[in-house]
Design an enzyme around this catalytic site. Structure first.
Site, mmCIF file in Angstrom:
data_model
loop_
_atom_site.group_PDB
_atom_site.id
_atom_site.type_symbol
_atom_site.label_atom_id
_atom_site.label_comp_id
_atom_site.label_asym_id
_atom_site.label_seq_id
_atom_site.Cartn_x
_atom_site.Cartn_y
_atom_site.Cartn_z
ATOM 1 N N HIS A 111 0.852 -1.282 -0.172
ATOM 2 C CA HIS A 111 0.207 -0.099 -0.022
ATOM 3 C C HIS A 111 0.912 1.368 -0.121
ATOM 4 O O HIS A 111 2.074 1.567 0.896
ATOM 5 C CB HIS A 111 -0.950 -0.033 1.225
ATOM 6 C CG HIS A 111 -1.684 1.216 1.477
ATOM 7 N ND1 HIS A 111 -1.697 1.978 2.402
ATOM 8 C CD2 HIS A 111 -2.548 1.816 0.744
ATOM 9 C CE1 HIS A 111 -2.560 3.211 2.442
ATOM 10 N NE2 HIS A 111 -3.088 2.933 1.108
ATOM 11 N N SER A 112 0.495 2.296 -0.761
ATOM 12 C CA SER A 112 1.013 3.688 -0.956
ATOM 13 C C SER A 112 2.656 3.579 -1.057
ATOM 14 O O SER A 112 3.024 3.117 -1.961
ATOM 15 C CB SER A 112 0.528 4.221 0.286
ATOM 16 O OG SER A 112 0.727 5.611 0.248
#
Length: 306
Positions: free
Chosen positions: A142-143
């Protein structure tokens, strides 16, 4: 049984605890995956969380203030820093300082390294060693940790069965949406070298061209003929983008770059399948279990048969 290795970290300094439950006390994705029979590893990046920063060894750290987190992640609809921000409805609570749910979330953040390149080098070493012990895995990122999926998939392609990238850091070569629009990710989707064919020894070996511009975003692709990411080409990828996140502006550029380089990417935008109102923290939001069940698990099952 399959193994899922989760890396759910933001620039703001999140740790693996964010998959355990939500800030308002609902079940998180960890419980969901365990209920489906997966063996789950929740890891923290080197120099963060349970893998603590070491004085005189690790680089400079910093933390984000509450305004940045509110305006970028939890209450974007109140600040409208990009066009889609107003569509955010799925965060539990009002997303602002003083709200009990926001306060719980903010309390879970920790300092993190300023240098994405340093972090990527550390995770390549530590993560590869872990994959050698437990692989093959399904790698979920994520991210800010998005590039770590590309780094680990490149370093250990036979140990990664699939990559699920939730709004991975991007776009290629340059920061976007929030000024200053500085150069970043010199090797396209990573800050450190990964395997291209023909080989890339220095960043200038990648010839890039501008293919589009949007709100604070310049989208680069490779000039033709593109070099291929030969190790990542062996690994199926699901990229998931929410409706209201700033990633909705440029994730398509990242997906196009990977596809052009020979990577098999299924880029899924949640509103295209009728899931609305989510932001960058989709796995914590009110419909988090709908997303993991109808999107992530469904793709994993269809792609690798678990």
């Amino acid at each position: 049984m399959s193994w899922i290795l989760c890396r759910c970290h933001l620039v703001v300094g999140m740790t693996g605890t964010n998959f355990l439950n939500t800030p308002d006390g609902r079940l998180g994705w960890a419980d969901y995956f365990l209920s489906k029979g997966y063996e789950l590893f929740l890891i923290d990046q080197p120099s963060r969380g349970r893998s603590p920063w070491q004085k005189n060894i690790d680089g400079v750290q910093s933390s984000y203030d509450t305004f940045t987190i509110e305006s970028h992640f939890t209450a974007t609809q109140l600040h409208n820093l990009w066009p889609e921000a107003s569509l955010h409805t799925q965060w539990p609570g009002n997303g602002s300082l003083g709200d009990p749910i926001f306060n719980v979330f903010y309390a879970s953040t920790v300092p993190s390294l300023d240098s994405d390149a340093e972090t990527a080098m550390k995770i390549r070493e530590a993560g590869s060693a872990l994959l050698d012990k437990i692989g093959p895995v399904i790698l979920l990122t994520h991210s800010q940790a998005g590039q770590h999926g590309w780094v680990l998939g490149d370093a250990r392609p036979t140990k990664v069965k699939a990559i699920v990238a939730l709004e991975p850091i991007g776009p290629p070569f340059i920061n976007a949406v929030f000024p200053p629009f500085t150069a970043a990710r010199d090797f396209g989707v990573t800050d450190i070298p990964i395997t291209y064919s023909p080989p890339v020894k220095v960043p200038d070996d990648i010839v890039k061209v501008v293919v589009s511009t949007a709100f604070g975003t310049t989208c680069f692709q490779q000039a033709s003929p593109p070099k291929k990411l030969v190790n990542l080409a062996q690994i199926p990828v699901l990229m998931v983008t929410s409706e209201s996140s700033y990633h909705s502006i440029y994730d398509n550029c990242t997906a196009q770059y990977l596809t052009q380089a020979g990577v098999s990417v299924n880029h899924l935008s949640l509103p295209d399948i009728g899931i609305h109102g989510n932001g960058h923290m989709m796995f914590m939001e009110k419909n988090n279990l709908q997303i993991v069940d109808e999107v992530v698990q469904r793709w994993i099952s269809r792609t690798i048969g678990t």
